[in-house]
Enzyme design. Structure first.
Site, PDB file in Angstrom:
ATOM      1  N   HIS A   1       9.487  -9.162  45.444  1.00  0.00           N
ATOM      2  CA  HIS A   1      10.056  -9.999  44.383  1.00  0.00           C
ATOM      3  C   HIS A   1      11.551  -9.713  44.221  1.00  0.00           C
ATOM      4  CE1 HIS A   1       6.547 -11.976  42.405  1.00  0.00           C
ATOM      5  NE2 HIS A   1       5.892 -11.021  43.062  1.00  0.00           N
TER       6      HIS A   1
ATOM      7  N   CYS B   1       6.380 -13.837  47.377  1.00  0.00           N
ATOM      8  CA  CYS B   1       5.068 -13.263  47.082  1.00  0.00           C
ATOM      9  C   CYS B   1       3.943 -14.275  47.350  1.00  0.00           C
ATOM     10  CB  CYS B   1       5.027 -12.695  45.673  1.00  0.00           C
ATOM     11  SG  CYS B   1       3.636 -11.558  45.413  1.00  0.00           S
TER      12      CYS B   1
ATOM     13  N   GLU C   1      13.791 -11.474  42.872  1.00  0.00           N
ATOM     14  CA  GLU C   1      14.311 -11.926  41.570  1.00  0.00           C
ATOM     15  C   GLU C   1      14.256 -10.818  40.527  1.00  0.00           C
ATOM     16  OE1 GLU C   1       9.920 -12.461  41.027  1.00  0.00           O
ATOM     17  OE2 GLU C   1      11.344 -12.595  42.689  1.00  0.00           O
TER      18      GLU C   1
END
Length: 251
Positions: A223, A118, A225
């Protein structure tokens, strides 16, 4: 004599300044736990890099690391890329810009494995000489909405991303179209020298880049994660970072 297991790679992640919710607020250096857990799940040891270190200290840190992860966060100061729309930039931390731009240049120069997520994806581009759309919805013709960070959970799938065949990213994910979350309002405009575009959003926004002639240099605008628990394929990005970092483990 039995040999010891190969040590796990040390992955440096930049922490950033926050304030606690207590009264009065206490200053913190923090990072969402999802980044830390993803690195651990992929087999690495996460180490947080604080703000405030000078370049000599940062160079010493980099020399001890096996890989670097740049996380998401606020905007990058427009001075770094000659912004013509400073009124569209907010939540800037000048020291974080300084630290992370240095880390990008060091990781590229040292061929140190790097995963940029990001804001990190944007910093990878800016630190190497590229520019940004200060606000995608305002400045990119035909833009779709990308800033869903206050509307849905962070694992909400907002749009599809089309990945270049033959890219490292396509090989890692095993697909050329993936659905991703979208938690940003800025994005890459002009690509930096030494980077190749490997994924686009439906409106043409650059969603992923790879560093040319580098063992593992990858930036993604989404993202992963926040996605790998529901979509284990996304953990491949962290596995890629950790496996590349094993080649530079110091014993």
């Amino acid at each position: 004599m039995e040999t010891s297991a190969m040590p796990r790679p040390l992955i440096g992640l930049t922490a950033y300044r926050k304030a606690s919710a207590q009264t009065p607020p206490a200053p913190l250096m923090a990072l969402p736990v999802s980044y830390i857990e993803a690195v651990i799940e992929a087999g690495g040891i996460p180490l947080l890099i604080p703000m405030g270190l000078d370049e000599a200290a940062l160079a010493e840190v980099v020399a001890r690391l096996d890989g670097v992860l740049l996380p998401g966060g606020g905007d990058i100061a427009g001075d770094y890329y000659g912004s013509e729309h400073p009124e569209l930039i907010f939540d800037v931390d000048a020291d974080r810009d300084r630290v992370e731009s240095f880390l990008v240049r060091e990781a590229v120069a040292r061929r140190l494995p790097l995963l940029a997520i990001c804001r990190g994806h944007q910093m990878l581009n800016v630190a190497l000489g590229g520019t940004l759309h200060e606000d995608v919805l305002t400045l990119l013709p035909g833009a779709i909405k990308h800033d869903f960070f206050t509307l849905f959970p962070r694992n909400h799938l907002s749009h599809a991303v089309t990945i270049e065949p033959g890219s490292r990213l396509a090989a890692a994910l095993g697909r050329e179209v993936v659905s991703v979350n979208s938690l940003h309002h800025q994005g890459i405009r002009d690509l930096a020298p030494g980077l190749s575009v490997v994924a686009h959003a439906p409106d043409g926004l650059i969603e992923a880049v790879e560093v040319d002639d580098h063992p593992f240099g990858l930036g993604v605008q989404w993202h992963p994660e926040n996605l790998y628990v529901d979509n284990p394929d996304m953990l491949a990005l962290f596995h890629g970072l950790v496996e590349a970092a094993r080649a530079v483990v110091r014993v």
